[in-house]
Design an enzyme around this catalytic site. Structure first.
Site, PDB file in Angstrom:
ATOM      1  N   SER A 137       0.841  -1.196   0.000  1.00 19.76           N
ATOM      2  CA  SER A 137       0.000   0.000   0.000  1.00 19.76           C
ATOM      3  C   SER A 137       0.872   1.241   0.000  1.00 19.76           C
ATOM      4  O   SER A 137       2.052   1.194   0.376  1.00 19.76           O
ATOM      5  CB  SER A 137      -0.898   0.001   1.244  1.00 19.76           C
ATOM      6  OG  SER A 137      -1.558   1.237   1.415  1.00 19.76           O
ATOM      7  N   TYR A 150      -2.940  -1.169  10.004  1.00 28.20           N
ATOM      8  CA  TYR A 150      -2.843  -1.333   8.557  1.00 28.20           C
ATOM      9  C   TYR A 150      -1.465  -0.900   8.063  1.00 28.20           C
ATOM     10  O   TYR A 150      -0.823  -1.610   7.267  1.00 28.20           O
ATOM     11  CB  TYR A 150      -3.935  -0.508   7.884  1.00 28.20           C
ATOM     12  CG  TYR A 150      -4.004  -0.681   6.379  1.00 28.20           C
ATOM     13  CD1 TYR A 150      -4.577  -1.815   5.823  1.00 28.20           C
ATOM     14  CD2 TYR A 150      -3.514   0.304   5.519  1.00 28.20           C
ATOM     15  CE1 TYR A 150      -4.656  -1.984   4.449  1.00 28.20           C
ATOM     16  CE2 TYR A 150      -3.582   0.146   4.144  1.00 28.20           C
ATOM     17  CZ  TYR A 150      -4.152  -0.994   3.616  1.00 28.20           C
ATOM     18  OH  TYR A 150      -4.220  -1.147   2.259  1.00 28.20           O
TER      19      TYR A 150
END
Length: 296
Positions: A137, A150
């Site tokens: 990401s 995350y």
């Protein structure tokens, strides 16, 4: 890599980036093995792709489960050329008020899931001198408040991809990591619907960190990167700038610039998560609860 006839395994393939990448790769002639936790959605995507594709229900956090899906793929297709380790979750909340189970579950899916997937598939990928894509990401090198679990997991996934690349190069296997920013998927929309503070945080981020890309554009970018056996894939391409400036988001300067926003939004986020009474979207909460029950 010419994709026509190649066998591609995609985890987290029931919806979002995984499903759209499957559609794009199938259009380019690849044969797809869809792996995920939602059999109904997987069957729908497989039917949409047409003949020559398959789906398998599996939990990437369970080594036995993912190994069975990989072996079933090899049994049906004869081998594996490409693996896209895409399965991932994103919980809500700050570390101070985070549900410990949600934090460890995120690490389990987003890092351990990549490990279990790669370990199960690598003998077959090595045999065909193939390609492994780990979906990380933008968050791996541009952390923001309220996404600690995350961010940590995606930074770990990127590091794992780099280690795998070093380990596998002499086998003729290429390993890449993908770094999408905000993609218009259920995962992002659910977070925005549940947490107004999340929507405002995204809006206040500096460019290119606030960019939103369609899932179709993301699927095409992933497919292009797989054809190139790319070391890194950025979606959108402007995210490459944040990779090369990766120390900036965590710098004292950025912290000072964002302080008025975080001072206002972090307490709001904590209150919103407390009112929700859960750390994942309602759909993901159900999926993870079912997964936990099956592994007990």
């Amino acid at each position: 890599m010419q994709l026509s006839g190649k066998v591609v395994v995609i985890t987290g393939a029931a919806r979002g980036i995984g499903a759209e990448t499957a559609r794009e790769l199938a259009r380019r002639g690849a044969r797809i093995a869809l792996i995920g936790l939602e059999p109904g959605e997987l069957a729908t995507v497989a039917a949409e792709l047409g003949e020559g594709h398959a789906w398998f229900e599996a939990d990437v956090t369970d080594p036995t489960s993912i190994e069975a899906a990989i072996e079933a793929t090899v049994g049906q297709f004869g081998g594996i050329d490409v693996v896209v380790a895409n399965a991932g979750v994103a919980p809500f909340g700050t570390v101070r008020d985070h549900d410990p189970h949600a934090f460890t579950k995120t690490i389990d899916v987003n890092i351990n899931g990549v490990f279990h997937t790669a370990r199960a598939a690598l003998p077959h990928v090595i045999e065909r001198r193939g390609y492994l894509l780990v979906v990380s990401s933008l968050s791996a090198f541009a952390p923001i408040g309220g996404m600690g679990a995350y961010t940590a997991s995606k930074a770990g996934a990127e590091a794992l991809a780099s280690a795998l690349n070093s380990e596998l190069a002499h086998h003729g296997v290429a390993v890449g990591s993908a770094h999408p920013s905000w993609i218009d998927t259920d995962l992002v929309r659910d977070a925005g619907e549940d947490l107004p503070s999340f929507r405002e945080m995204r809006r206040r981020l500096p460019w290119p960190m606030r960019s939103t890309t369609t899932v179709q554009q993301c699927g095409r970018a992933f497919a292009d990167g797989i054809e190139r056996r790319a070391r890194r894939i950025y979606v959108p391409r402007s995210i490459m700038l944040m990779h090369w400036l990766r120390n900036l988001p965590a710098s004292r300067l950025m912290s000072r610039l964002m302080l008025p926003t975080t001072r206002k939004l972090m307490p709001r986020m904590e209150q919103e998560v407390a009112r929700l009474g859960r750390s994942f979207s309602s759909r993901n909460q159900q999926l993870q609860s079912r997964s936990d029950e099956q592994t007990r």
